[in-house]
Write a protein that holds these residues in place. Structure first.
Motif, PDB file in Angstrom:
ATOM      1  N   LYS A  67       0.030   9.616  21.724  1.00  0.00           N
ATOM      2  CA  LYS A  67       0.486   8.228  21.729  1.00  0.00           C
ATOM      3  C   LYS A  67      -0.667   7.279  21.382  1.00  0.00           C
ATOM      4  N   TYR A  87      10.359  -0.975  15.585  1.00  0.00           N
ATOM      5  CA  TYR A  87      10.563   0.248  14.805  1.00  0.00           C
ATOM      6  C   TYR A  87      12.019   0.613  14.588  1.00  0.00           C
ATOM      7  N   LEU A 146      -2.239   0.245  10.114  1.00  0.00           N
ATOM      8  CA  LEU A 146      -1.243  -0.023   9.072  1.00  0.00           C
ATOM      9  C   LEU A 146      -0.764  -1.465   9.123  1.00  0.00           C
ATOM     10  N   TYR A 206       0.832  -1.204   0.000  1.00  0.00           N
ATOM     11  CA  TYR A 206       0.000   0.000   0.000  1.00  0.00           C
ATOM     12  C   TYR A 206       0.864   1.250   0.000  1.00  0.00           C
ATOM     13  N   GLN A 259      -0.956   2.807  13.982  1.00  0.00           N
ATOM     14  CA  GLN A 259      -0.003   1.710  13.842  1.00  0.00           C
ATOM     15  C   GLN A 259      -0.740   0.383  13.641  1.00  0.00           C
ATOM     16  N   TYR A 312      10.691   0.490  20.236  1.00  0.00           N
ATOM     17  CA  TYR A 312      11.156   1.628  19.434  1.00  0.00           C
ATOM     18  C   TYR A 312      12.672   1.753  19.356  1.00  0.00           C
ATOM     19  N   TYR A 351      10.946   1.995  24.815  1.00  0.00           N
ATOM     20  CA  TYR A 351      11.511   3.086  24.010  1.00  0.00           C
ATOM     21  C   TYR A 351      13.034   3.089  23.961  1.00  0.00           C
ATOM     22  N   TYR A 384       9.677  -2.198  11.093  1.00  0.00           N
ATOM     23  CA  TYR A 384       9.975  -0.988  10.327  1.00  0.00           C
ATOM     24  C   TYR A 384      11.471  -0.686  10.297  1.00  0.00           C
ATOM     25  N   LEU A 412       5.322   6.720  10.713  1.00  0.00           N
ATOM     26  CA  LEU A 412       5.169   5.282  10.474  1.00  0.00           C
ATOM     27  C   LEU A 412       5.736   4.874   9.119  1.00  0.00           C
ATOM     28  N   PHE A 441      -1.353   7.509  17.801  1.00  0.00           N
ATOM     29  CA  PHE A 441      -0.262   6.827  17.092  1.00  0.00           C
ATOM     30  C   PHE A 441      -0.502   5.319  17.078  1.00  0.00           C
ATOM     31  N   LEU A 442      -0.831   4.757  18.270  1.00  0.00           N
ATOM     32  CA  LEU A 442      -1.040   3.305  18.359  1.00  0.00           C
ATOM     33  C   LEU A 442      -2.189   2.853  17.474  1.00  0.00           C
TER      34      LEU A 442
END
Lengths: 254, 249, 266
Positions: free
Chosen positions: B34, C258, B44, A122, B41, C194, C174, C215, B11, B37-38
């Protein structure tokens, strides 16, 4: 003096933008591009295939020094630009290795190449194809596909992305097919194009400024259907199919 | 940049190092950010799973190897040869009848006394090793006839499953679509709809089967919708075509 | 390409503050050490903000060294440490509320205590807006040889292990997670959502390896066999499953959602 300073600044800017690249010698072969996002194909008169990274590649992490980038298919980055290339005879397959190297890749493609592009992501962005005379085979799920200065033969489909194509001429060597399930297909061809246009839409409409002629069937009738019909341009020529499932087909002359 | 744009850019790895660091700091300080964001996420991640299937190279090689072997076999049963007019190469004098071998190895249940058991070696060569455009042209031309030879039907079915290019496989479905009123073709497409994973091929088969306007297609579509692992585009196409079929009846 | 003047000034300010803080940390660093007696070989650590560094102790006791600063000024009570001797768990939390509750006068007084003129002048110049607070919280845990199982969970802080332990379960949301060479873990489970994850492993061991990043990227210098059927290769979801040498003895599981994953051979 002012201009000199400007040139010096420009030169500095160009150097800052220096592109990283990978080259394969040879003017012909098969080029496979697998699951690489943000790709531009540009026609080339040189006898080599060059892949350039548009802009500067993201900074390689300090921790990665002495290590190689690998992926689950067992491929590693053997190009230095976040891609893996494998060779099989005259056939070259490029695959994305890095998840982070989000730059656009520019492939400079000699005429003698036959290009295959496939993407299911995508996040694939727009596939740009400019002045490529090589034969094209594109299978996409999300890409929008924009072509200019192309000739065919080609077979291109995208499930979600639209297709816009400006032909410099229409090759009679093989069929041309452009199909989008959910978006428009918008094509312009030179006025002297010879083609049998097969125009198909399920829910959209077909728009054109070309005077097409409609052949009679064996039963003596011209079969005209607003959703699916064949029209000849300049007496007919190569098979040229334009198809959209849920949107419109636009056929224009330049 | 709006908050949502920034989340998406993060992202998709479109932020530079400094912007990423800023965003991460902002996220630590702002629980709402946050949370948003989650949520992005998660969305996606579910989209990520929509990886398209491609036929294995092994299958393609197997098919090509089979076809090549057929070409290399001794020229037998030449008296049964039938020239298929639309193909320019069909006039080649040294054409080989492959149907006997083809039938024995490719289709176990095909009629052995068919009048149409003919296939041209150049055609096989083209659909197995030609350029994409040549393969598409070959598929379209060979089906541009009133009746479909069962051998050719089987060969096109193989192309539909195994060709490396989904554009050629799409052409195979389009060609078979001309014969969808024949029950064997309809059953072939119903089976393929369930076996083939590539979304564009599934969508083409769904539209083709709908042309037939009968209950078999509708039952198949409904059974497929009961499963959870469908691609969104395919699911949408099934819903649309069920509605189409319901309007007719 | 063009950076605004404001951004430049902000960046300069930031760099200056960091430099000053670093300079002053080196001047001010002091150790607050606490010892604990261990009953068995399992150790658990839960921490929110502090970065955790694990080292081997020369004694048979657990030694905890905390270092917490605000703008380079030591604040010994910034970190709360609890020890649950039953479960052998260290609970480390940063008590920022203490700072928030301090009046401006108290904070000004604290900054006056800094034996670093740059901090004092920077504080006077920039005021006490929340953005001018630069916290640094780190904990060094020196563990005796007998500790063979480490289970560390951190929210914002990084985890760095330089101690031989059979079992390592290290997780940070994090922060980065790193295991230094020659730690010899048999069951190595490292994960960060992260941050990056990095393991130095024995390339002669018989290991079952799983490396995952969604990612980020995966790097290694070890040649191991990748099981392509068990591995997953989707856009933004990479799982590499493989075997080093004969496999079956050591388990290596590294994951960062990430950021990058690094597997380095010794």
């Amino acid at each position: 003096m002012k201009n000199l300073i400007l040139y010096i600044c420009l030169l500095g800017f160009i150097q800052m933008q220096a592109q990283e690249s990978y080259t394969i010698d040879g003017a012909s072969g098969e080029l496979y591009i697998h699951e690489i996002n943000k790709v531009t194909l540009v026609g080339s008169n040189e006898s080599k295939l060059t892949v350039e990274v548009d802009g500067k590649l993201y900074e390689t992490p300090e921790k990665s020094k002495g290590l190689k980038l690998i992926n689950p298919a067992g491929y590693s980055d053997n190009t230095g630009i976040g891609l893996h290339v494998s060779k099989d005879g005259n056939s070259y397959s490029f695959r994305r290795i890095s998840n982070k190297k989000g730059n656009r890749y520019i492939f400079h493609v000699p005429k003698g190449y036959h290009v295959h592009y496939e993407s299911s992501s995508y996040n694939a962005g727009t596939l740009h194809i400019n002045d490529v005379e090589a034969e094209l085979d594109v299978s996409a799920n999300y890409n929008r596909v924009e072509l200019s200065g192309v000739t065919g033969p080609m077979a291109i489909h995208s499930v979600y992305g639209g297709i816009e194509a400006k032909f410099s001429s229409v090759s009679q060597e093989g069929p041309i097919s452009l199909y989008s399930v959910y978006s428009d297909v918008d094509v312009s061809v030179p006025a002297n194009t010879k083609a049998n246009f097969n125009l198909k839409v399920s829910y959209g409409d077909v728009f054109s400024d070309i005077d097409l002629s409609y052949p009679q069937s064996e039963d003596g009738f011209k079969h005209l259907n607003a959703k699916k019909f064949t029209g000849l341009m300049n007496g007919g020529g190569v098979d040229f199919t334009l198809k959209s499932g849920y949107n419109n087909v636009y056929l224009r002359k330049q | 940049m709006e908050r949502e744009e920034k989340i998406i850019a993060y992202l998709l790895n479109e932020l530079n190092t400094e912007e990423r660091a800023d965003f991460e700091s902002a996220m630590h300080a702002d629980p709402e950010l946050k949370q948003a964001f989650l949520s992005y996420q998660t969305s996606l991640s579910s989209l990520d799973k929509l990886a398209a299937e491609t036929p294995s190279i092994e299958l393609k090689r197997k098919f090509e190897s089979f076809l090549k072997n057929e070409i290399a076999k001794p020229q037998a049963h030449q008296n049964n040869l039938r020239i298929l007019s639309p193909l320019k190469w069909m006039g080649v004098a040294a054409s080989i009848l492959l149907a006997g071998f083809f039938l024995n190895q490719f289709i176990q249940d095909a009629p052995t006394n068919s009048d149409f058991n003919t296939i041209n070696p150049e055609w096989i060569q083209t659909v197995s090793t030609g350029k994409t455009s040549e393969r598409i042209q070959a598929i379209h031309e060979i089906t541009d006839k009133n009746d479909l030879d069962p051998t050719i039907l089987k060969a096109i079915e193989e192309v539909m499953y195994n060709d490396q290019s989904s554009n050629v496989r799409l052409a195979a479905v389009e060609s078979l679509g001309q014969y969808v009123h024949q029950s064997e073709v309809q059953l072939m497409l119903i089976e393929a709809l369930q076996k083939i994973e590539t979304p564009i091929i599934k969508i083409e088969i769904i539209n083709t089967l709908t042309q037939n306007k009968d209950d078999k297609a509708k039952d198949t579509f409904e059974a497929m919708l009961a499963k959870n692992d469908l691609n969104d585009a395919v699911r949408n196409e099934l819903h649309t075509n069920i509605r189409k079929l319901e309007n007719i009846y | 390409m063009f950076i605004s003047e404001n951004s430049k000034i902000t960046a300069m300010k930031y760099i200056l503050t960091c430099l000053i803080a670093c300079l002053c940390i080196s001047i001010q660093a002091q150790e607050n050490t606490t010892n604990y007696v261990l009953k068995n070989s399992d150790l658990k650590i839960k921490s929110d903000y502090a970065s955790i560094l694990i080292e081997s102790s020369k004694t048979d006791q657990l030694e905890l060294v905390t270092n917490a600063t605000l703008n380079g000024v030591q604040m010994a009570d910034l970190l709360d440490v609890d020890w649950d001797s039953n479960s052998q768990t260290l609970l480390i939390s940063a008590n920022f509320k203490k700072v928030k509750k301090m009046s401006k006068a108290e904070l000004d007084k604290l900054m006056e205590e800094a034996d670093c003129e740059e901090i004092k002048s920077s504080w006077k110049k920039n005021g006490n807006a929340w953005g001018n607070y630069n916290f640094n919280t780190e904990v060094v845990v020196r563990v005796p040889k007998q500790v063979s199982s480490l289970n560390i969970n951190s929210t914002y802080g990084s985890i760095d292990v330089n101690h031989k332990a059979q079992t390592l379960h290290l997780f940070s949301t994090y922060g980065s997670v790193e295991v230094q060479p020659n730690t010899g873990c048999n069951n190595c489970d490292l994960e960060s959502t992260y941050g990056s994850v990095s393991l130095n492993a024995n390339s002669k061991a018989n290991s079952d390896i799983t490396l995952q990043s969604n990612y980020g990227d995966i790097y290694t210098d070890i040649d191991f066999d990748i099981n392509k059927e068990k591995s997953e290769n989707e856009m933004f979801h990479s799982v590499i499953v493989g075997t080093l040498n004969k496999g079956g003895q050591q388990k290596i599981h590294l994951r960062s959602d990430y950021s990058n994953v690094y597997l380095r051979g010794n």
